[in-house]
Design a protein around this motif. Sequence first.
Motif, PDB file in Angstrom:
ATOM      1  N   HIS A 255     -58.207  21.347   0.999  1.00  0.00           N
ATOM      2  CA  HIS A 255     -57.499  20.935   2.205  1.00  0.00           C
ATOM      3  C   HIS A 255     -56.403  19.908   1.905  1.00  0.00           C
ATOM      4  O   HIS A 255     -55.272  20.058   2.362  1.00  0.00           O
ATOM      5  N   GLY A 256     -56.732  18.899   1.124  1.00  0.00           N
ATOM      6  CA  GLY A 256     -55.738  17.865   0.808  1.00  0.00           C
ATOM      7  C   GLY A 256     -54.577  18.398  -0.012  1.00  0.00           C
ATOM      8  O   GLY A 256     -53.415  18.066   0.241  1.00  0.00           O
TER       9      GLY A 256
ATOM     10  N   GLY B 194     -58.988   5.906  -1.130  1.00  0.00           N
ATOM     11  CA  GLY B 194     -59.107   7.069  -2.004  1.00  0.00           C
ATOM     12  C   GLY B 194     -57.790   7.408  -2.673  1.00  0.00           C
ATOM     13  O   GLY B 194     -56.719   7.004  -2.231  1.00  0.00           O
ATOM     14  N   HIS B 195     -57.886   8.127  -3.759  1.00  0.00           N
ATOM     15  CA  HIS B 195     -56.660   8.588  -4.416  1.00  0.00           C
ATOM     16  C   HIS B 195     -56.292   9.957  -3.867  1.00  0.00           C
ATOM     17  O   HIS B 195     -57.133  10.656  -3.305  1.00  0.00           O
ATOM     18  N   LEU B 196     -55.044  10.306  -4.011  1.00  0.00           N
ATOM     19  CA  LEU B 196     -54.559  11.601  -3.540  1.00  0.00           C
ATOM     20  C   LEU B 196     -54.476  12.532  -4.738  1.00  0.00           C
ATOM     21  O   LEU B 196     -53.757  12.264  -5.698  1.00  0.00           O
ATOM     22  N   ILE B 197     -55.256  13.595  -4.678  1.00  0.00           N
ATOM     23  CA  ILE B 197     -55.319  14.565  -5.771  1.00  0.00           C
ATOM     24  C   ILE B 197     -54.645  15.858  -5.317  1.00  0.00           C
ATOM     25  O   ILE B 197     -54.917  16.354  -4.222  1.00  0.00           O
ATOM     26  N   PHE B 198     -53.785  16.398  -6.154  1.00  0.00           N
ATOM     27  CA  PHE B 198     -53.130  17.670  -5.875  1.00  0.00           C
ATOM     28  C   PHE B 198     -53.527  18.633  -6.977  1.00  0.00           C
ATOM     29  O   PHE B 198     -53.042  18.547  -8.092  1.00  0.00           O
ATOM     30  N   TYR B 199     -54.444  19.537  -6.665  1.00  0.00           N
ATOM     31  CA  TYR B 199     -54.965  20.509  -7.627  1.00  0.00           C
ATOM     32  C   TYR B 199     -55.276  19.853  -8.971  1.00  0.00           C
ATOM     33  O   TYR B 199     -54.844  20.303 -10.023  1.00  0.00           O
ATOM     34  N   GLY B 200     -56.032  18.747  -8.909  1.00  0.00           N
ATOM     35  CA  GLY B 200     -56.493  18.074 -10.123  1.00  0.00           C
ATOM     36  C   GLY B 200     -55.575  16.980 -10.648  1.00  0.00           C
ATOM     37  O   GLY B 200     -55.984  16.189 -11.482  1.00  0.00           O
ATOM     38  N   MET B 201     -54.328  16.925 -10.182  1.00  0.00           N
ATOM     39  CA  MET B 201     -53.398  15.874 -10.626  1.00  0.00           C
ATOM     40  C   MET B 201     -53.439  14.725  -9.627  1.00  0.00           C
ATOM     41  O   MET B 201     -53.370  14.956  -8.424  1.00  0.00           O
TER      42      MET B 201
END
Length: 193
Positions: free
Chosen positions: A58-59, A122-129
């Motif tokens: 979702h994020g 929280g940190h923002l993760i984009f497909y693992g990055m």
Amino acid sequence: MTTPANRWRDTPDRYGLISRLLHWLTAAQVILLFGVLLAWKGFGEHPVTLLLARIGPHGSLGAMLLVTTLLRAIWAYRQRHHRPPRPPGVGGLLARSVHLAFYTLLILIPALAILRQYGRGGHLIFYGMELLPEAEREIAWMMAPADLLHSPLAWLLLALIAGHVAMALAHRLWLKDGILARMLGSPQATRDT
């Protein structure tokens, strides 16, 4: 006459390849976002929902939707003098207002979610990055707007999408005015029959 160079750009007769690609990419992202959400609400933790969540977290999807919408808005602004004209009168004003609402919601909803995620610490993760590192503490003013607005605005977006689809079908099936053909890449000059 369509040349290879102007297939990419909008013309008064039709939307170009870039506009159409960005439109349908946005549609696919929104469908996947709502699909994952509704699957989780309906089935909970299930092999299908886990698969959907891996394909489209979702994020990550929200961040991708924000980028796609910003690119789409920039492209629309650059093509504003070349695009097919809106219908005259109240219909055109309504179409313009709804499209402006789409852009606003498609930017605001993920931006609020990103703000909330960072505000939660929280940190923002984009497909693992990792795009944004974790904050050192919770920041209440960052979380409050998204807690209040993210979900209601998302449901408003879904309602506008339902109306958008209904109007596209009405233009195709009843009005037969070529509006839908322009987004499918066909010239408006040939009536959409």
